[in-house]
Scaffold this motif. Structure first.
Motif, PDB file in Angstrom:
ATOM      1  N   GLU A  76     -25.272  39.046 -41.862  1.00 51.49           N
ATOM      2  CA  GLU A  76     -26.363  38.084 -42.067  1.00 51.49           C
ATOM      3  C   GLU A  76     -26.617  37.867 -43.557  1.00 51.49           C
TER       4      GLU A  76
ATOM      5  N   ASP B 249     -29.044  26.741 -36.536  1.00 51.37           N
ATOM      6  CA  ASP B 249     -28.920  28.134 -36.962  1.00 51.37           C
ATOM      7  C   ASP B 249     -29.438  28.239 -38.380  1.00 51.37           C
TER       8      ASP B 249
ATOM      9  N   SER C   8     -25.387  42.639 -29.771  1.00 55.79           N
ATOM     10  CA  SER C   8     -26.079  42.390 -28.493  1.00 55.79           C
ATOM     11  C   SER C   8     -25.473  43.219 -27.376  1.00 55.79           C
TER      12      SER C   8
ATOM     13  N   ASP D 193     -34.874  42.395 -38.564  1.00 57.51           N
ATOM     14  CA  ASP D 193     -34.186  43.682 -38.455  1.00 57.51           C
ATOM     15  C   ASP D 193     -35.197  44.824 -38.365  1.00 57.51           C
TER      16      ASP D 193
ATOM     17  N   ARG E 192     -25.823  47.644 -35.800  1.00 58.56           N
ATOM     18  CA  ARG E 192     -26.924  46.978 -36.475  1.00 58.56           C
ATOM     19  C   ARG E 192     -26.611  46.789 -37.972  1.00 58.56           C
TER      20      ARG E 192
ATOM     21  N   VAL F  61     -34.583  37.600 -42.233  1.00 59.21           N
ATOM     22  CA  VAL F  61     -33.602  38.503 -41.612  1.00 59.21           C
ATOM     23  C   VAL F  61     -34.091  39.942 -41.686  1.00 59.21           C
TER      24      VAL F  61
ATOM     25  N   ARG G  35     -24.058  44.007 -38.480  1.00 56.23           N
ATOM     26  CA  ARG G  35     -24.651  42.685 -38.265  1.00 56.23           C
ATOM     27  C   ARG G  35     -25.559  42.294 -39.421  1.00 56.23           C
TER      28      ARG G  35
ATOM     29  N   LEU H 124     -20.036  36.684 -38.801  1.00 57.42           N
ATOM     30  CA  LEU H 124     -21.429  36.822 -38.391  1.00 57.42           C
ATOM     31  C   LEU H 124     -21.576  36.651 -36.885  1.00 57.42           C
ATOM     32  N   GLN H 125     -20.951  35.628 -36.341  1.00 62.25           N
ATOM     33  CA  GLN H 125     -21.045  35.413 -34.903  1.00 62.25           C
ATOM     34  C   GLN H 125     -20.465  36.589 -34.126  1.00 62.25           C
TER      35      GLN H 125
ATOM     36  N   TYR I  66     -20.190  39.782 -35.133  1.00 59.95           N
ATOM     37  CA  TYR I  66     -21.048  40.965 -35.261  1.00 59.95           C
ATOM     38  C   TYR I  66     -22.335  40.796 -34.462  1.00 59.95           C
ATOM     39  N   ARG I  67     -22.842  39.553 -34.328  1.00 54.15           N
ATOM     40  CA  ARG I  67     -24.024  39.337 -33.501  1.00 54.15           C
ATOM     41  C   ARG I  67     -23.715  39.624 -32.029  1.00 54.15           C
TER      42      ARG I  67
ATOM     43  N   SER J 121     -36.630  44.886 -34.930  1.00 52.23           N
ATOM     44  CA  SER J 121     -35.668  45.427 -33.970  1.00 52.23           C
ATOM     45  C   SER J 121     -35.580  46.943 -34.079  1.00 52.23           C
TER      46      SER J 121
END
Length: 505
Positions: free
Chosen positions: A448, A272, A421, A186, A441, A182, A444, A413-414, A416-417, A189
Motif C-alpha cells: 500500500e 480505488d 484477506s 491498518d 499484514r 492506510v 500488504r 498490491l492486489q 497482497y490484498r 485492523s
C-alpha cells in the motif's frame, strides 16, 4: 611646442593600437546534444506547457500557488531587481544625449574701480554633451539593456520556482493524507485482531505469547498512525508558511477540496484510492535546444554574457580620447546706483578632448578584469545549459521509470490484498496462526505504501519536468510595470503559464 606635438602623436598612436583589440563576442554557443537521451513521456505526445495545469481542474492548487507567489520574498526581490535594472537602463541611455541644466546666481561686490558697487544677477541654460566617439556610452547602454532583460527573466524564474515548490508540497501533503488513511485502516485492523485474540486467549484457544504479539502489533499500528498524522501536520504548517494563509483557513480549504474530490469519484465504478490517475503530457520539444529556449535561467545567463561583452567595450573605450562639447545661453543684469544694465549671454564651447597618456596601467587592468568577468560569464552560461539538459533528462528518466513500475506495483498490491484477506479468513477460522496473519499484514501494508510513494515520486517528476522546461516562459512574457511588489503588473496569461500546474498524479 614640439613636446606637445610628440605627446599628442603618442596618444593618438596608443588610442589607435587600443582600437585594434577586438571586443569578445556577445553571443556564444553551448554544446547541446542533438536529441534527448531519455524517452519522452507519453511517447512524446505534446500539449502546451502553459496550459498544462488546466487538466488538473484543481482550483485550490492554483489559489495556493498564486498566494505563495504574492507572499514570496524571492519574487518580490526579483521584481525589485527589474525596477533597478530599468532605472539603470534609462540612466545609461541618457548618457548618449545632451544634458541641459538651469543655473541662476546673484552676487553683490565692490570692484574698487571706476564702477560703483553693484548687484549682478544671472540666469542661464547650460548644455553639455559627450560625443561618444569610441562607443563607451553605447556599450554601457547595451550592458544595461542586457541586465534588464536578465532581470525580467529572473522574475519569471522566481515565479516558476515558487510554483514548483508549492506544487511539490501540495502533492506531498495529499500523499501523506493517503498514507495516513492506510495507517489508520491498518491500526484499526490490528486493534480488531488484538481484541479477537484476547477473547480467544481468555477461552483458552490462544497462547499468552500470541496475545502478547497481537497487543504489540496493535500498539505498533497505532504508533505508525500517530507518526503519520504528525508528518501531515508538519506538511500543512510548511504549506501555510509558503502561502501566508492562516493554518485554520488552509485546513478548511484542504478539507473542502478533499471532500469535493471524494464526492466526484464516489460514483465511479471500481474507484480505488490507491490507483494512479493518468497525467497529461508536457510539451517537450524533440530537440533539446528548443526546450532550453524556454528556460529563464538559460536566457538570463546568455544575457549576462552579452552584458559582460559590452562591459569590455566600455573598459576599452576608457583608454581612448574623450570629446565633450558644452555651451550656455542666458541673461544677466547689473544694478548699481538705481540703474539696471541688462545683457544677453551665450557661449558655444569649449570643445574639449581628453587624451589618456599615463595611468600606471589602471585602464589596461580594467580591460583585463572585464575580460576575466566575460570569460566567467561564458563558463557560467555553458554550465547552466549543461545543468538544464541534465535536469530535463533526469525528470524524463524518473517519469519513465515510475510509469514502468506503476503496473507492477498495482499488481503486487492486489495480490497482497487478496493474500491478506485469505489468511485473515483462515485465522478467524482457526486454520492459520497469528504469525502468518501478521506477516501477510506487513507485506500488504508495504505494498500500500509503495503504491502511494510511487505516485508521489511521479508527481515530483512531473513538477521537476515542468520546472526544467521553464514553466511555459518565453522572452516575450510580461513583467511587473513597477518594482513595488511581486503582484504589480502581473497578467492573466502569465499567471496561468507559470503559477499553476497540472495533475502529476
Amino acid at each position: 611646442m614640439k613636446l606637445l606635438q610628440r605627446t599628442g602623436a603618442l596618444a593618438a598612436v596608443a588610442a589607435l593600437s587600443a582600437c585594434a583589440t577586438p571586443v569578445p563576442a556577445p553571443h556564444v554557443t553551448a554544446q547541446v546534444p542533438p536529441q534527448w537521451q531519455a524517452p519522452l513521456p507519453h511517447h512524446g505526445n505534446q500539449t502546451e506547457l502553459a496550459n498544462w495545469w488546466r487538466a488538473q481542474n484543481d482550483a485550490l492548487l492554483v489559489q495556493l500557488i498564486d498566494a505563495a507567489q504574492a507572499a514570496s520574498p524571492n519574487v518580490a526581490a526579483a521584481a525589485s531587481r527589474i525596477a533597478q535594472s530599468r532605472a539603470e537602463r534609462v540612466a545609461a541611455g541618457a548618457a548618449l544625449a545632451p544634458s541641459l541644466d538651469a543655473a541662476t546666481s546673484i552676487s553683490r561686490a565692490n570692484q574698487q574701480s571706476t564702477l560703483p558697487m553693484g548687484t549682478v544677477s544671472q540666469a542661464a541654460l547650460q548644455a553639455s554633451w559627450e560625443i561618444d566617439l569610441f562607443g563607451a556610452n553605447r556599450a554601457a547602454r547595451d550592458a544595461a539593456q542586457q541586465r534588464y532583460d536578465s532581470a525580467r527573466a529572473g522574475w519569471h524564474d522566481a515565479r516558476v520556482s515558487v510554483a514548483a515548490e508549492v506544487a511539490n508540497q501540495y502533492y506531498g501533503l495529499r500523499a501523506c493524507e493517503r498514507l495516513l488513511a492506510v495507517a489508520r485502516q491498518d491500526a484499526a485492523s490490528r486493534t480488531d485482531t488484538a481484541r479477537l485474540t484476547e477473547l480467544s486467549a481468555q477461552a483458552g484457544f490462544q497462547s499468552p505469547a500470541s496475545l502478547a504479539l497481537a497487543r504489540a502489533s496493535a500498539a505498533d499500528g497505532n504508533s505508525r498512525a500517530i507518526a503519520q498524522r504528525a508528518a501531515c501536520d508538519v506538511d500543512v504548517k510548511v504549506l501555510a508558511a509558503l502561502t501566508a494563509i492562516t493554518e485554520p483557513e488552509l485546513r478548511r480549504q484542504l478539507a473542502s477540496a478533499s471532500g469535493n474530490a471524494a464526492a466526484a469519484g464516489a460514483g465511479a465504478a471500481g474507484t480505488d484510492a490507491g490507483a494512479a490517475a493518468s497525467a497529461p503530457a508536457i510539451a517537450i520539444a524533440e530537440l533539446p535546444a528548443s526546450t532550453l529556449n524556454q528556460r529563464p535561467d538559460v536566457f538570463s545567463a546568455e544575457r549576462a554574457v552579452s552584458a559582460a561583452s559590452a562591459d569590455v567595450g566600455t573598459a576599452q573605450a576608457a583608454r581612448y580620447p574623450r570629446l565633450t562639447l558644452s555651451g550656455s545661453v542666458g541673461v544677466a543684469n547689473f544694478r548699481a546706483g538705481g540703474d539696471n544694465t541688462k545683457t544677453d549671454t551665450w557661449t558655444i564651447g569649449p570643445l574639449s578632448m581628453t587624451l589618456p597618456i599615463f595611468d600606471s596601467g589602471k585602464r589596461s587592468a580594467n580591460v583585463e578584469a572585464a575580460r576575466a568577468r566575460y570569460d566567467s560569464a561564458v563558463s557560467s552560461y555553458r554550465a547552466t545549459v549543461r545543468q538544464a539538459v541534465s535536469e530535463v533528462e533526469q525528470a524524463l528518466v524518473n517519469l519513465d521509470a515510475s510509469a514502468a513500475r506503476s503496473s507492477d506495483a498495482q499488481t503486487a498490491l492486489q495480490g497482497y490484498r487478496v493474500n491478506f484477506s485469505a489468511v485473515e479468513q483462515r485465522y478467524q477460522g482457526g486454520l492459520a496462526s497469528l504469525f502468518e496473519l501478521e506477516d501477510a499484514r506487513r507485506t500488504r501494508l508495504a505494498a500500500e505504501q509503495s503504491v502511494i510513494n510511487l505516485q508521489r515520486e511521479r508527481s515530483a517528476a512531473w513538477v521537476a519536468l515542468y520546472r526544467a522546461a521553464g514553466g511555459g516562459w518565453s522572452s516575450a512574457s510580461t513583467v511587473p510595470n513597477t518594482g513595488t511588489g511581486p503582484a504589480a503588473g502581473t497578467d492573466t496569461a502569465n499567471r496561468h503559464g507559470t503559477s499553476a500546474l497540472a495533475s502529476p498524479q
